[in-house]
Scaffold this active site. Structure first.
Site, mmCIF file in Angstrom:
data_model
loop_
_atom_site.group_PDB
_atom_site.id
_atom_site.type_symbol
_atom_site.label_atom_id
_atom_site.label_comp_id
_atom_site.label_asym_id
_atom_site.label_seq_id
_atom_site.Cartn_x
_atom_site.Cartn_y
_atom_site.Cartn_z
ATOM 1 N N TYR A 1 0.955 -1.309 0.196
ATOM 2 C CA TYR A 1 0.501 0.354 -0.067
ATOM 3 C C TYR A 1 0.897 1.424 -0.113
ATOM 4 C CZ TYR A 1 -3.397 3.392 1.278
ATOM 5 O OH TYR A 1 -4.526 4.677 1.911
ATOM 6 N N ARG B 1 -13.748 5.222 -1.486
ATOM 7 C CA ARG B 1 -13.193 5.191 -0.627
ATOM 8 C C ARG B 1 -14.692 6.144 0.237
ATOM 9 N NH1 ARG B 1 -8.184 7.696 3.620
ATOM 10 N NH2 ARG B 1 -9.750 9.658 4.996
ATOM 11 N N GLU C 1 -14.215 5.049 5.339
ATOM 12 C CA GLU C 1 -13.489 5.048 6.073
ATOM 13 C C GLU C 1 -13.633 5.674 8.031
ATOM 14 O OE1 GLU C 1 -10.491 4.915 7.254
ATOM 15 O OE2 GLU C 1 -9.322 7.218 6.818
ATOM 16 N N ASN D 1 -8.915 -0.549 7.140
ATOM 17 C CA ASN D 1 -8.342 0.204 6.975
ATOM 18 C C ASN D 1 -7.670 0.485 9.107
ATOM 19 O OD1 ASN D 1 -5.904 2.687 7.770
ATOM 20 N ND2 ASN D 1 -7.654 3.793 7.200
HETATM 21 C C1 LIG Z 1 -5.040 5.221 4.552
HETATM 22 C C2 LIG Z 1 -4.808 6.976 5.210
HETATM 23 O O1 LIG Z 1 -5.729 7.561 4.009
HETATM 24 C C3 LIG Z 1 -3.638 7.430 4.560
HETATM 25 O O2 LIG Z 1 -3.338 7.924 3.938
HETATM 26 O O3 LIG Z 1 -2.250 6.236 4.536
HETATM 27 C C4 LIG Z 1 -4.229 7.508 6.626
HETATM 28 C C5 LIG Z 1 -4.235 6.554 7.216
HETATM 29 C C6 LIG Z 1 -3.963 7.549 8.649
HETATM 30 O O4 LIG Z 1 -3.465 9.636 8.381
HETATM 31 O O5 LIG Z 1 -3.479 7.058 9.620
HETATM 32 C C7 LIG Z 1 -6.109 7.993 6.786
HETATM 33 O O6 LIG Z 1 -6.749 8.588 6.722
HETATM 34 O O7 LIG Z 1 -7.011 7.130 7.679
HETATM 35 MG MG LIG Z 2 -4.579 9.179 2.931
#
Ligand SMILES: C[C@](O)(C(=O)O)[C@H](CC(=O)O)C(=O)O
Ligand SMILES: [Mg+2]
Length: 301
Positions: A48, A161, A191, A213
């Site tokens: 990822y 998302r 999310e 996530n």
């Molecule tokens: C998944 C995410 O979009 C990311 O950019 O990795 C972030 C991760 C995080 O900030 O912990 C998210 O917005 O959840």
């Molecule tokens: Mg992000």
């Protein structure tokens, strides 16, 4: 040695096939290409590329400051170094419909296997922070439709998302997700869900792969593989984890260096030179060099 042994389209097909198998795929976040090598070496299913990590790597907060070029360049550097499929965080698509279309083609050219586009208002923020906002239904669907139309490789995984759960509640988020699937999303990333039941609700309602996530210090609990699999989740990401681990170790080492005047106490915890060389496939480069250069003098010289 050098780059991935597989073409981007082969990696895209492989990702689609693995998703069809119904297994839960684990994609740790690679903060650089070497980390992607390690993820592959440890037998994970994919890599990822986190928007938060691309931003943090530049010492910037994750508030929509990074550009498409920066994200695409990082994604390309990572994707070319692994045979695993790469899923990249395309934030809000870096603009509205026309920009989203360009984002999709640019990331396709970067060699990724999939990307996700979110329904936050520009400028976006980390999905686990308070005060985020989402665009209306029509704008969210338009982004996904533009992405689906722009894609040239039908195997590129287009994931929508939605950040609606924290803003509008579970039912509205489920409606939003259904609409995004109708608009052409192949998979959904809901999310900041708060329970396994919520993941199960998305998995049951949508009929497309759902991503969880498992970011640390966020809104949700860190569920196990088994818990997520039983809830019907198809992909789990650990987006920022390796960066957090590495930065934690770096901070401890710097403290030790300050306090002790040497890093001797830290060497046991370091990756060894030979392990690094193994990941870099050093031996293959040496063999290549040996085969290409012939320094022996010919008779006539
Ligand atoms: C998944 C995410 O979009 C990311 O950019 O990795 C972030 C991760 C995080 O900030 O912990 C998210 O917005 O959840
Ligand atoms: Mg992000």
């Amino acid at each position: 040695m050098l780059y991935s042994t597989l073409t981007p389209s082969a990696k895209r097909r492989a990702l689609r096939e693995r998703l069809r198998s119904g297994e839960l795929l684990t994609l740790p976040g690679a903060f650089n290409p070497l980390a992607a090598r390690l993820i592959q070496d440890k037998g994970f299913d994919g890599v990822y590329v986190s928007g938060a990590v691309v931003a943090a790597d530049l010492a910037l907060p994750d508030v929509g400051l990074t550009t498409l070029s920066e994200v695409a360049a990082r994604a390309a550097q990572i994707a070319r170094m692994t045979d695993l499929p790469t899923l990249v965080d395309a934030d809000t698509g870096f603009g509205e419909a026309m920009n989203v279309a360009r984002t999709v083609q640019t990331l396709e050219d970067a060699g990724v296997a999939g990307l996700h586009l979110e329904d936050q208002v520009n400028p976006k923020r980390c999905g686990h922070l308070d005060g985020k906002q989402v665009v209306d239904d029509a704008t969210a669907a338009q982004r996904v439709r533009a992405a689906a139309q722009a894609r040239r490789d039908p195997d590129l995984l287009l994931m929508a998302r939605t950040d609606a759960r924290a803003v509008l509640g579970l039912d509205a988020a489920l409606d939003r997700a259904r609409a995004l699937v109708d608009a052409g999303a192949d998979a959904v990333f809901p999310e900041a869900l708060t329970s396994l039941d919520e993941f199960a609700a998305f998995a049951d309602a949508l009929g497309v792969p759902v991503l969880a996530n498992m970011t640390e210090f966020g809104k949700g609990e860190l569920f196990t593989r088994e818990q997520l699999r039983d809830a019907g989740v198809a992909i789990v990401i650990h987006p920022v984890s390796l960066l957090r681990v590495a930065m934690g170790a770096a901070e401890r080492a710097l403290d030790a260096l300050r306090a002790q005047g040497s890093l001797r106490s830290q060497v046991a915890g370091m990756q060894t030179r030979s392990r690094l060389y193994e990941l870099l496939d050093y031996a293959a480069y040496a063999a290549f060099d040996g085969a290409v250069y012939d320094f022996t003098l010919k008779e006539e010289q």
